[in-house]
Each structure stands twice: as structure tokens, then as C-alpha cells.
Design an enzyme around this catalytic site. Structure first.
Site, PDB file in Angstrom:
ATOM      1  N   CYS A  76      44.914  44.598  38.122  1.00 17.73           N
ATOM      2  CA  CYS A  76      43.599  43.958  38.119  1.00 17.73           C
ATOM      3  C   CYS A  76      43.805  42.461  38.270  1.00 17.73           C
ATOM      4  O   CYS A  76      44.459  41.833  37.425  1.00 17.73           O
ATOM      5  CB  CYS A  76      42.872  44.268  36.819  1.00 17.73           C
ATOM      6  N   ASP A 117      43.729  48.885  34.521  1.00 15.49           N
ATOM      7  CA  ASP A 117      42.665  48.241  35.299  1.00 15.49           C
ATOM      8  C   ASP A 117      41.367  48.360  34.530  1.00 15.49           C
ATOM      9  O   ASP A 117      41.270  49.123  33.548  1.00 15.49           O
ATOM     10  CB  ASP A 117      42.532  48.892  36.678  1.00 15.49           C
ATOM     11  N   CYS A 173      41.199  41.870  44.710  1.00 18.43           N
ATOM     12  CA  CYS A 173      40.704  42.776  43.680  1.00 18.43           C
ATOM     13  C   CYS A 173      41.185  44.153  44.086  1.00 18.43           C
ATOM     14  O   CYS A 173      40.972  44.573  45.235  1.00 18.43           O
ATOM     15  CB  CYS A 173      39.179  42.739  43.575  1.00 18.43           C
TER      16      CYS A 173
END
Length: 267
Positions: free
Chosen positions: A76, A12, A191
């Protein structure tokens, strides 16, 4: 490296991928994990698409050589919607699992037909996102909300900083819309940073909604890939610790404590 000792690498831009890491660990408690935070480039939403893609392809050349992961999980949404295809093309022998907006399950679960997609501005504007909506939610109204600040607020919260309710509310308020007697009943958390604020999101919402977190679905996909391609060994095969890697270097003490609480040691 023995096949059963090759780790799962969860990636991420910052701390949001911890939500995915926890789900993967719950699904596969016997597998070793490496958590990589590209904090030197956080937040990804500020990057031009082509520049970010090039950065990720170059960065993974080093990560794959160093850690030899069995599977890479892009925890992500921005990295996945921008670079997943490029990474798969560049490294065809490594399975990549992406994190993409959960439009299909949102459309299936919505009773009102009014859905909000809460994401970074980059994810909200991607053609990939529009195609998901056209394919799976054509009969729904999908309010795309590109939040410029919510990932930063979640990152600050996890680092122990005080985050004002008003700042969070300002980022999520555009998700709550009404069309006649129908109003938003599902918010897609597109997200992985956003579930880190789950308690605040539920408390501050103008009315109750389903907050759709994709972490468990990602973990199920990883679990299926492991079952299909990788022989499982006993827990005693784990000869190394789970690790955290930050591209900026060793982070501040609050993050080190957070990683320790997650059972991760620094490279």
C-alpha cells in the site's frame, strides 16, 4: 515456529495488495503467505496522517504477535509513505518492505520527459513523494494526480460491481498532458489498487503509455531479503495454508470467492 515456516505477511487497506501478493508468490513459490486487508479502515486516503500512523503501529503489534511473519510487505503506497518509518522504529526486528512511487524507473524509461504520478491524494501530497521527484526526476515534468475515487472503483470492480468507463476515465484523464510536442508517456501507478483495473486503463487511455506497476520490483526485494536472511526449506515444510485476514471480519460472498480463487482461506 521454524524459520522456514514463518510466513510472509502482505498488508493493504483492501484488495490492492493482491497485485503484490501475486508477484511475491511467483518469486517465492515455496513460502507461506498471510494476506491482511485492513478493510475496516478503507480507504486510507481519507485518514489524517498522524491518526493513520498510530492505527498502523497499534494494529501491527497484534499482527506480528499472532502471525510471527518473517517479512512484512506493505502493499500500500499510502501506508508506506506515511507509516513505514514509524513501523520500522516500533518493530526493529521485523523487516518491512514498503511500496513507494516508482519515480526513478519512470524517469529512466520516459522518452518524452513527461511523467504522470497517479496516486491517492495522500500519497500525491506527501513530502516523501516530493523528495523522490526532486531526487530522481528533476529533469522531468511530473504531473501529480491525486485521484480521490480510483481506489474505490478498483475495489468495487474486484467485488463484482459494475464500474462505469466514464468514472475511470474521469480519474485518469488528468494524467494525460502535453508540453509543446512532448506528452505523457509513462504513468506511475502509485496505488496497488490501480493495476486491478489494468485492462480498463489501457483501453480508456487517450494515447498509449507505459503503466508502471511496482509489484515485480517489490517481489524482487522480498526475494533478496529471503535469500539474505532466511534459510529456504523444501515445499514439504509448509504445514499451514495461506490465509486471508480482513479486519472488518468475514467479508461478503464475492470476496470470499475471490480469496478462494487466490488460494487463500479465511482465518
Amino acid at each position: 515456529m521454524a524459520e522456514t515456516q514463518r510466513p510472509i505477511l502482505v498488508f493493504d487497506s483492501g484488495l490492492g495488495g493482491l497485485t503484490v501478493l501475486r508477484a511475491v508468490r511467483a518469486a517465492l513459490p515455496g513460502r507461506r503467505v498471510i494476506y491482511v486487508a485492513d478493510d475496516a479502515a478503507f480507504p486510507y486516503g481519507d485518514w489524517p496522517a498522524q491518526t493513520l500512523c498510530a492505527r498502523l503501529v497499534e494494529l501491527f503489534s497484534e499482527l506480528l504477535a499472532r502471525y510471527q511473519p518473517a517479512i512484512v510487505v506493505l502493499g500500500c503506497n499510502t501506508a508506506s509513505t506515511l507509516a513505514l518509518s514509524d513501523l520500522r522504529s516500533a518493530y526493529p526486528h521485523t523487516p518491512f518492505v514498503g511500496t513507494v512511487p516508482a519515480i526513478k524507473p519512470a524517469a529512466q524509461r520516459s522518452r518524452s520527459g513527461v511523467i504522470a504520478l497517479l496516486s491517492t491524494p495522500a500519497t500525491a501530497s506527501q513530502r516523501y513523494t516530493r523528495e523522490l521527484i526532486d531526487q530522481f526526476a528533476v529533469e522531468c515534468h511530473v504531473e501529480r494526480v491525486g485521484s480521490p475515487l480510483l481506489a474505490r472503483l478498483a475495489e468495487a470492480h474486484m467485488q463484482g460491481d459494475t464500474v462505469a468507463d466514464a468514472d475511470i476515465l474521469g480519474e485518469i484523464s488528468p494524467c494525460f498532458v502535453a508540453h509543446g510536442s512532448r506528452r505523457t508517456d509513462v504513468v506511475v501507478l502509485a496505488c496497488t489498487h490501480y493495476p486491478l483495473l489494468a485492462d480498463s486503463l489501457r483501453r480508456l487511455a487517450p494515447w498509449p503509455v507505459i503503466w508502471l506497476d511496482p509489484a515485480e520490483a517489490i517481489a524482487r526485494r522480498v526475494q533478496a531479503l529471503v535469500a539474505e536472511h532466511i534459510a529456504e526449506g523444501p515445499a514439504s515444510d509448509r504445514v499451514e495454508l495461506d490465509r486471508a485476514v480482513f479486519t472488518r471480519g468475514i467479508p461478503k460472498d464475492s470476496i470470499r470467492r475471490l480469496m478462494a480463487n487466490e488460494g487463500l482461506v479465511f482465518q
